[in-house]
Design a protein around this motif. Sequence first.
Motif, short mmCIF file in Angstrom:
data_model
loop_
_atom_site.label_atom_id
_atom_site.label_comp_id
_atom_site.label_asym_id
_atom_site.label_seq_id
_atom_site.Cartn_x
_atom_site.Cartn_y
_atom_site.Cartn_z
N LEU A 86 -28.79 76.37 -4.71
CA LEU A 86 -30.07 76.48 -5.42
C LEU A 86 -31.23 76.31 -4.45
CD1 LEU A 86 -29.29 74.47 -8.67
CD2 LEU A 86 -29.60 76.95 -8.45
N PHE A 87 -31.07 75.39 -3.53
CA PHE A 87 -32.12 75.15 -2.53
C PHE A 87 -32.35 76.42 -1.71
CE2 PHE A 87 -33.45 73.35 1.63
CZ PHE A 87 -34.65 72.83 1.20
N LEU A 93 -26.35 72.28 -5.38
CA LEU A 93 -27.77 72.04 -5.09
C LEU A 93 -28.19 72.74 -3.79
CD1 LEU A 93 -28.30 68.31 -6.16
CD2 LEU A 93 -29.24 70.34 -7.24
N LEU A 94 -27.26 72.83 -2.84
CA LEU A 94 -27.59 73.52 -1.58
C LEU A 94 -27.79 75.01 -1.82
CD1 LEU A 94 -25.17 71.71 0.91
CD2 LEU A 94 -27.63 71.40 0.71
N HIS A 97 -33.78 64.43 -1.26
CA HIS A 97 -34.25 64.65 0.09
C HIS A 97 -34.77 63.35 0.71
CE1 HIS A 97 -36.61 65.99 3.47
NE2 HIS A 97 -37.75 65.74 2.86
N SER A 131 -34.10 79.00 -3.73
CA SER A 131 -35.50 78.67 -4.03
C SER A 131 -36.43 79.37 -3.04
CB SER A 131 -35.71 77.17 -3.98
OG SER A 131 -35.68 76.72 -2.64
N GLY A 132 -35.88 79.83 -1.91
CA GLY A 132 -36.68 80.58 -0.95
C GLY A 132 -36.81 82.05 -1.30
N GLY A 168 -20.52 68.18 -7.06
CA GLY A 168 -20.06 68.62 -5.75
C GLY A 168 -21.21 68.75 -4.77
N ARG A 169 -20.87 69.13 -3.56
CA ARG A 169 -21.91 69.14 -2.54
C ARG A 169 -22.58 70.49 -2.38
NH1 ARG A 169 -18.57 67.76 2.79
NH2 ARG A 169 -17.65 66.28 1.34
N PRO A 207 -24.70 76.00 4.96
CA PRO A 207 -23.86 75.66 6.10
C PRO A 207 -22.48 75.15 5.68
CG PRO A 207 -25.62 74.05 5.84
CD PRO A 207 -25.90 75.14 4.86
#
Lengths: 112, 112
Positions: B30-31, B27-28, B99, B34-35, B23-24, B48
């Motif tokens: 997790l990204f 990973l977003l 990316h 990651s901050g 799905g979309r 978003p």
Amino acid sequence: MLTNGGCPKTALSIKDALEAVEGRWKLLILFSLSGGSKRFKQLSKEVPGITDKTLSKELKNLEGNKLITRRVYDTFPPTVEYTITDHGKSLENVLEALHYWGLAHRAVVIEK
Amino acid sequence: MLTNGGCPKTALSIKDALEAVEGRWKLLILFSLSGGSKRFKQLSKEVPGITDKTLSKELKNLEGNKLITRRVYDTFPPTVEYTITDHGKSLENVLEALHYWGLAHRAVVIEK
């Protein structure tokens, strides 16, 4: 990159990429086509677990994203062949990264 | 790897990886994590377009795959914080590959 934290512009390009290859099938289809052009029935056999309806839908989407081309040959009956494009082939690094991570994931989660 | 064609064992590890990050959204999320560790509401703002219902479902799935941990702090009201695991961080190469490919994809398809 992950350790740098989430810059919005990077997130956008990742979102673009994920939308183009969304779901579990598209990359597997591209992976199969990377071995050479194939007909629908061949793909249907080589992508484990996909139904013909889903395969048909995914192929149209991949064509729309210029990742594959569909070519109809004037034979009797007509032959349709799917081929990966250069743009599709450029996903190689993504597939390679997924492959190595998939191996690690199996070790961490699935086989424990 | 793509040019070598599709060996079944490689396809299996790619399938494992795709199922874990399917799905979309995953990973977003997790990204974003990651901050640094984040609370639900922070994540909901930083990813978003995600709904709270979907975010909640995805967080549970990520936890099940050992990609994040969920920690409840005994405050009033209780605080819940999500943190990326080392296994989650190991997806870095996948995100990096996505990316760069996303940037190329925008040039080839989206902006034409």
